[in-house]
Each structure stands twice: as C-alpha cells, then as structure tokens.
Design a protein around this motif. Sequence first.
Motif, PDB file in Angstrom:
ATOM      1  N   PRO A 193       0.769  -1.411   0.129  1.00 56.53           N
ATOM      2  CA  PRO A 193       0.048  -0.203  -0.234  1.00 56.53           C
ATOM      3  C   PRO A 193       0.808   1.255  -0.138  1.00 56.53           C
ATOM      4  CG  PRO A 193      -0.949  -1.757   1.593  1.00 56.53           C
ATOM      5  CD  PRO A 193       0.337  -2.187   1.079  1.00 56.53           C
ATOM      6  N   PRO A 194       1.968   1.264   0.747  1.00 55.31           N
ATOM      7  CA  PRO A 194       2.688   2.648   0.708  1.00 55.31           C
ATOM      8  C   PRO A 194       3.196   2.949  -0.726  1.00 55.31           C
ATOM      9  CG  PRO A 194       3.290   1.452   2.462  1.00 55.31           C
ATOM     10  CD  PRO A 194       2.496   0.340   1.639  1.00 55.31           C
ATOM     11  N   LEU A 195       3.308   1.872  -1.757  1.00 55.96           N
ATOM     12  CA  LEU A 195       4.174   2.135  -2.836  1.00 55.96           C
ATOM     13  C   LEU A 195       3.400   3.171  -3.781  1.00 55.96           C
ATOM     14  CD1 LEU A 195       5.035  -1.505  -3.983  1.00 55.96           C
ATOM     15  CD2 LEU A 195       6.411   0.095  -2.684  1.00 55.96           C
ATOM     16  N   GLY A 205       7.776  10.528  -2.436  1.00 53.99           N
ATOM     17  CA  GLY A 205       9.075  10.805  -2.228  1.00 53.99           C
ATOM     18  C   GLY A 205       9.463  10.712  -0.883  1.00 53.99           C
ATOM     19  N   ARG A 206       8.483  10.580   0.238  1.00 56.47           N
ATOM     20  CA  ARG A 206       8.636  10.357   1.689  1.00 56.47           C
ATOM     21  C   ARG A 206       9.378   9.193   2.077  1.00 56.47           C
ATOM     22  NH1 ARG A 206       3.489  13.211   4.402  1.00 56.47           N
ATOM     23  NH2 ARG A 206       3.101  15.028   2.809  1.00 56.47           N
ATOM     24  N   VAL A 207       9.338   8.091   1.506  1.00 54.16           N
ATOM     25  CA  VAL A 207       9.843   6.928   1.872  1.00 54.16           C
ATOM     26  C   VAL A 207      10.461   6.161   0.479  1.00 54.16           C
ATOM     27  CG1 VAL A 207       9.212   4.571   2.672  1.00 54.16           C
ATOM     28  CG2 VAL A 207       8.032   6.607   3.531  1.00 54.16           C
ATOM     29  N   PRO A 208      11.764   5.687   0.622  1.00 55.48           N
ATOM     30  CA  PRO A 208      12.248   4.972  -0.439  1.00 55.48           C
ATOM     31  C   PRO A 208      11.505   3.736  -0.561  1.00 55.48           C
ATOM     32  CG  PRO A 208      13.998   5.633   1.290  1.00 55.48           C
ATOM     33  CD  PRO A 208      12.399   5.742   2.042  1.00 55.48           C
ATOM     34  N   ALA A 209      11.545   3.348  -1.751  1.00 56.42           N
ATOM     35  CA  ALA A 209      10.793   2.308  -2.454  1.00 56.42           C
ATOM     36  C   ALA A 209      11.240   0.753  -1.432  1.00 56.42           C
ATOM     37  CB  ALA A 209      10.956   1.932  -4.036  1.00 56.42           C
ATOM     38  N   ASP A 210      12.474   0.747  -1.379  1.00 55.33           N
ATOM     39  CA  ASP A 210      13.009  -0.393  -0.640  1.00 55.33           C
ATOM     40  C   ASP A 210      13.013  -0.090   0.985  1.00 55.33           C
ATOM     41  OD1 ASP A 210      14.869   1.757  -0.122  1.00 55.33           O
ATOM     42  OD2 ASP A 210      16.660   0.270  -0.966  1.00 55.33           O
ATOM     43  N   HIS A 211      11.983   0.520   1.436  1.00 55.23           N
ATOM     44  CA  HIS A 211      11.873   0.774   2.824  1.00 55.23           C
ATOM     45  C   HIS A 211      10.439   0.381   3.353  1.00 55.23           C
ATOM     46  CE1 HIS A 211      15.448   3.617   4.511  1.00 55.23           C
ATOM     47  NE2 HIS A 211      15.706   2.661   3.483  1.00 55.23           N
ATOM     48  N   THR A 212       9.783  -0.360   2.797  1.00 57.63           N
ATOM     49  CA  THR A 212       8.502  -0.867   3.231  1.00 57.63           C
ATOM     50  C   THR A 212       8.229  -2.189   3.558  1.00 57.63           C
ATOM     51  OG1 THR A 212       7.538  -1.662   0.974  1.00 57.63           O
ATOM     52  CG2 THR A 212       7.563   0.631   1.292  1.00 57.63           C
ATOM     53  N   ARG A 224       2.866  -2.155  -9.160  1.00 56.53           N
ATOM     54  CA  ARG A 224       2.652  -3.289  -8.184  1.00 56.53           C
ATOM     55  C   ARG A 224       3.671  -3.893  -7.367  1.00 56.53           C
ATOM     56  NH1 ARG A 224      -1.457  -5.812  -5.910  1.00 56.53           N
ATOM     57  NH2 ARG A 224      -1.144  -7.777  -4.917  1.00 56.53           N
ATOM     58  N   THR A 225       4.893  -3.798  -7.643  1.00 48.64           N
ATOM     59  CA  THR A 225       6.035  -4.298  -7.061  1.00 48.64           C
ATOM     60  C   THR A 225       6.640  -3.037  -6.652  1.00 48.64           C
ATOM     61  OG1 THR A 225       7.734  -4.342  -8.972  1.00 48.64           O
ATOM     62  CG2 THR A 225       6.261  -6.148  -8.591  1.00 48.64           C
ATOM     63  N   SER A 226       7.807  -3.180  -5.479  1.00 51.13           N
ATOM     64  CA  SER A 226       8.764  -2.233  -5.137  1.00 51.13           C
ATOM     65  C   SER A 226       9.609  -1.706  -6.224  1.00 51.13           C
ATOM     66  CB  SER A 226       9.328  -2.963  -3.818  1.00 51.13           C
ATOM     67  OG  SER A 226      10.568  -2.533  -3.871  1.00 51.13           O
ATOM     68  N   ASP A 227      10.176  -2.600  -7.205  1.00 53.83           N
ATOM     69  CA  ASP A 227      10.671  -2.231  -8.226  1.00 53.83           C
ATOM     70  C   ASP A 227       9.996  -1.287  -9.036  1.00 53.83           C
ATOM     71  OD1 ASP A 227      12.856  -3.654  -7.168  1.00 53.83           O
ATOM     72  OD2 ASP A 227      12.723  -5.392  -8.689  1.00 53.83           O
ATOM     73  N   ASP A 228       8.688  -1.564  -9.513  1.00 50.75           N
ATOM     74  CA  ASP A 228       7.820  -0.683 -10.256  1.00 50.75           C
ATOM     75  C   ASP A 228       7.822   0.650  -9.649  1.00 50.75           C
ATOM     76  OD1 ASP A 228       7.155  -2.845 -11.807  1.00 50.75           O
ATOM     77  OD2 ASP A 228       5.145  -3.363 -10.687  1.00 50.75           O
ATOM     78  N   ALA A 229       7.918   0.691  -8.325  1.00 51.64           N
ATOM     79  CA  ALA A 229       7.454   1.935  -7.446  1.00 51.64           C
ATOM     80  C   ALA A 229       8.819   2.681  -7.640  1.00 51.64           C
ATOM     81  CB  ALA A 229       7.238   1.584  -6.288  1.00 51.64           C
ATOM     82  N   ALA A 230       9.988   2.059  -7.555  1.00 49.83           N
ATOM     83  CA  ALA A 230      11.147   2.793  -7.531  1.00 49.83           C
ATOM     84  C   ALA A 230      11.246   3.278  -9.050  1.00 49.83           C
ATOM     85  CB  ALA A 230      12.506   1.722  -7.267  1.00 49.83           C
ATOM     86  N   GLN A 231      11.068   2.508  -9.887  1.00 47.75           N
ATOM     87  CA  GLN A 231      11.267   3.022 -11.212  1.00 47.75           C
ATOM     88  C   GLN A 231      10.287   4.495 -11.649  1.00 47.75           C
ATOM     89  OE1 GLN A 231      10.722  -0.190 -14.076  1.00 47.75           O
ATOM     90  NE2 GLN A 231      12.292  -1.262 -13.290  1.00 47.75           N
ATOM     91  N   LEU A 232       9.095   4.269 -11.036  1.00 49.72           N
ATOM     92  CA  LEU A 232       8.108   5.210 -11.213  1.00 49.72           C
ATOM     93  C   LEU A 232       8.520   6.693 -10.830  1.00 49.72           C
ATOM     94  CD1 LEU A 232       5.618   6.358 -12.754  1.00 49.72           C
ATOM     95  CD2 LEU A 232       4.284   5.392 -10.890  1.00 49.72           C
ATOM     96  N   HIS A 233       8.807   6.448  -9.531  1.00 52.16           N
ATOM     97  CA  HIS A 233       9.462   7.526  -8.664  1.00 52.16           C
ATOM     98  C   HIS A 233      10.421   8.190  -9.088  1.00 52.16           C
ATOM     99  CE1 HIS A 233      11.680   9.177  -5.121  1.00 52.16           C
ATOM    100  NE2 HIS A 233      10.773   9.823  -5.055  1.00 52.16           N
ATOM    101  N   ARG A 234      11.520   7.326  -9.882  1.00 45.38           N
ATOM    102  CA  ARG A 234      12.771   8.093 -10.322  1.00 45.38           C
ATOM    103  C   ARG A 234      12.235   9.108 -11.455  1.00 45.38           C
ATOM    104  NH1 ARG A 234      15.743   3.611 -12.096  1.00 45.38           N
ATOM    105  NH2 ARG A 234      15.542   2.794  -9.834  1.00 45.38           N
ATOM    106  N   ARG A 235      11.361   8.546 -12.497  1.00 40.40           N
ATOM    107  CA  ARG A 235      10.833   9.333 -13.342  1.00 40.40           C
ATOM    108  C   ARG A 235      10.083  10.416 -13.262  1.00 40.40           C
ATOM    109  NH1 ARG A 235      10.643   8.256 -19.035  1.00 40.40           N
ATOM    110  NH2 ARG A 235      12.407   6.787 -18.500  1.00 40.40           N
ATOM    111  N   LEU A 236       9.257  10.362 -11.888  1.00 39.44           N
ATOM    112  CA  LEU A 236       8.437  11.661 -11.593  1.00 39.44           C
ATOM    113  C   LEU A 236       9.357  12.610 -11.122  1.00 39.44           C
ATOM    114  CD1 LEU A 236       5.368   9.954  -9.749  1.00 39.44           C
ATOM    115  CD2 LEU A 236       5.808  10.720 -12.096  1.00 39.44           C
TER     116      LEU A 236
END
Lengths: 467, 78
Positions: free
Chosen positions: A58-60, A67-74, A141-153
């Motif tokens: 859910p936090p993803l 940008g409040r929490v890194p994707a690998d911190h959940t 869906r995944t933490s890797d997805d979130a990391a990539q999308l966050h980087r792009r945003l």
Amino acid sequence: MPPVSVDGSLEKLRREGHIVIVGASLAGLRAAETLRDEGFTGTLTLVGDEPHDPYDRPPLSKQVLLGRVPADHTGLPRRRALDARWRLGVAATGLDLAAKRVHLADGDSLEYDRLLITTGVRARPWPHELEADLDGVFVLRTSDDAAQLHRRLNAGPSRVLVIGAGFTGSEIASACRERGLDVTVVERGSAPLVGALGGVVGEVAAKLQREHGVDLRCGVMVTGLEGDSAGRLRCAHLSDGSTVEVEVAVVGLGATRNTEWLASSGLGAGPRGIACDAGCRAFDVRGIVTDDVFVAGDVARSPHPLFGYQFLSLEHWGNAIAQAEVAAHNMVSSSTERRPHVWTPSFWSAQFGVNIKSVGVPPMADEIIVTQGSLDERCFTAAYGYQGRIIAAVTFDQAKWLEFYQRQIEQAAPFPPEFTTVDRRPEGMRPVPADFPDPSLPSHGPTVTLSGHSPSDRRISFTPLHA
Amino acid sequence: MRLVVDLNRCQGYAQCAFLAPEAFTMHGDEALMYDPQPDDAQREHVLRAAQACPVKAITVEGTDGALIAERAGASRVG
C-alpha cells in the motif's frame, strides 16, 4: 489443547512435516508466522518470485511516489522469528499434486506434506506489447515498479497519463498532483472508482480529482500509445479522437491472478483465482476439495456466508492476513478444530487528502443512501442496500462510523436503515440507485469480485480493447 | 526498525502523529501517512505511539518478545 489424530499422522506432521508456502508477500509471511505460533516445528519453506524480503505494497502508491519513503523501505515487520528456508527470486513453475511436489524456475523441486498457495496478483500490463515497451510506460505493483516510477516522476515530466481510475490509478494521480505534476486521467467508465463504489460515490471522486487539478476524462479509452524515434513515449491517442502529449503513462487496469503455473496441475485455478472452501482448502478441477493444498490472499476465491455463499475474490490487504491466519491454522489442525474464513471485506484508500474506507461488498448493491454527512462536503457515510438489507458501507473522512455499519452488515440489518442519525433528518434519507456498471464488462477491478458458485470456473477471459 | 499500520483499524485519532511526528503524519483530516522504516533513533517515540494507539493498529517489529534480527537473507538457501 493440542490436536490429536487417531493414527498420529497429524502429530507427526506438526513435529517433522514439510510445509511449503508459494508466494512470499503479506499472506505468505503471516501464514508462516501463524504456523510457528500454532506449534508447527517441522521444515518451513517460502518461495517467492521477487528477490525481496516480504514487503508492504500500500505505501508504494502513496508515501513512495511522494518521495517520503524510499521504495525499498516498506519491508514488513516480523511478528516472530520464523526459522524458515527462503527461496526468493525463484518462481514456482508447476505443481504435481500426485507426487506432492512444487517445481521451481531454477529446475529444483520441493516435496511437501502441506502446500499453501499465496501467489497473489500482478499488474495487468498494457495489452499492446510494443507500446508497453516504450520508455515512459509503467505499471505499479512491485517495489521495483515503484522505484522506477518514482525516479521518473523526480525528473519532472511535462505530463503524466494515468490509464484507469481505480484505486491505484487515482492514488497515483493524487501523488502526481501533490508533487505539482500535470496529470491526465483516462477512465473507460463514467467516473473514477465506479467499479468499486458505484456512480453516486464515483461522482464525488470525479469532483475531488477535478478540484485538485486533474484533467479527468471519463467514458473514454486510450486506443494507442505513440513513441518518438528513440522509443520514448510521446503521446496517447484516445477513443474520442483526441491526442494527449505525455512523457509518462501509468497503466492502472487492474490485476491478473498468478495462476498460470497451475494450468495443468488439476487444481481449480483460473483467471479468477483458485477456488477454495471456507476452510481455505483448494478445490481441484472436478470440484473436489483437496486435503493438503490450501490457498490464501488475493489469489483465492472463497465462498462467503454473508453473500449467498458466492465465491469472492478479494484484493484486500486485510483479507490477505485474515485468510492466511485461518489457512495456516487449518493446515496443522484436525478437521473438528478447523475454522472458517468469514472475514467481512474491508479496505481503505487515501487520495487527494481524503481517507476513503469501505466494508462489505458494494458492487453487489442496487441502492445507496447517504446516512451521515454530505457528499458535497466530501465527508460522509453511505450505506449500500441489496434486496432490503445492508450489504456494504463507505466513508469519506468518517472512518469512526464504519465499525457500526460493519455490524449492521454482519447482522443482515434492513435497508433502508431504520435507525436515525445525528446529523440528518429522516425525510432527507432516501435511497437512490447505486449505479454500478454492468459487472460482465471488464474494468480496472472492483477489488471485490463476485464470481458465482462454481468451484471449477475456468472460463473467464479478459481482452482489453486496443488499437 | 520496521513497522506497519493496519489502516483498516486506524480511525485517524492521530495520537501517533503527536507522539512520533517523524514517523507518523496526518495527510488531510483523517488519512495517516507513516514511515514503515523509521530511523532507530525514533524507537522510543515510535513505541510510545504504538502503545498509545486507541485501536492498536501499529505493529512494531521486535516488541512482542520476538527476535528482531532475523531477515529472509540470513537463512536463505539456494
């Protein structure tokens, strides 16, 4: 009291058996913990296709995209030590029910005495493969997805396109607006969240999005994504003939159940999930319940007494935990000690500064009534009715009332409600049509799916429209 | 340290946001946004927040007499 079996086989299983859990996310982890809590001292193996420790999803779409929490911190906290064997980064590829073996992608296989399947769902990708491969097209869906999308945003795209205004899509749009990014949301239905909460509440969600500066387009489909010569997403073509220039597109078209690996296994597994009984035991394709294969979480379809014993598929955080706990208990218990999974569906979403929560099965309803607060103030409680009883409720920033409505649902209380509430005059309490879309049409996913009474339903297929 | 909040239970009382503002913040009137992996320096505050939660929605790793150290990687095979 420890369970006792006539021939001692259950004691042996609990002492030195091998339990394999396929699916190392929320449901798999909580099941593993419950097995140890229940006194299982044998070998416990968890298999997960992602390389990560079990983490929370859910936090993803909220904290992480903001940008409040890194994707690998959940990572999920452990409730206890597990003493488990972990096979992470390795998908299960097959199941041999007769030999009691799970086959893995690395060629290995695992023998089990009891198997729990918690393989969950994955994001439904953009159906056109070449377009889906364009640089700038994402799913979440995944933490890797979130990391990539966050980087792009973070790179500050000129405009983000969100395809599908279900909960995930709406939360992504909310995070983008909060970051000051321009967002276009394209939704095939008449309003955001319409599949999950119906048209009356969907209209509130639509106003909420527009008030927050979202370019919301409903009743429209994305017919094509177009890239430039370097393969970067450039624009999207819509079914109304218009074109939107975008640098990022997030596909929020719901989820697909991870059951393909069971296709020839003989289990009752299909696109709607794996059918199981109220005790979480999987059905085989003949509709006969298995003794040693259990199911929990998003991938399960299980019958619910509150909803006419129809099979329910729930993509809910709370269900994953509750069902995992029941499944784990039942896996190491004698038949008379087993418990039914009768959890009342509940979920939440935070978007555009509003806390949305729901209990019951809204899409089953034919009518809705606002019992407290007001739609215009985005602060209200509404009850859903089906054949004269309360079947569900939703709150916008009124979570404290939800427990009361949950009890009403569990008691099959009459609809329209007979009680009066503090802030509404009884004459203002009039039910109106709940306005859900035709359930036979594919949508981004209502998060609760009623899927009939057949334990071996394997027919449903879904083909999104594309150019 | 790792924590998770059961947001089905959470009713937005915001006690945690007062007691451990580094880890828990309100987002709007009722929605809670939290850091699932706050710095260990926050531990005392976070534990106080978990204890004060009126609906007991906060699970903090290592507070139930359980081991904290075990991670999937530590016992990974294959």
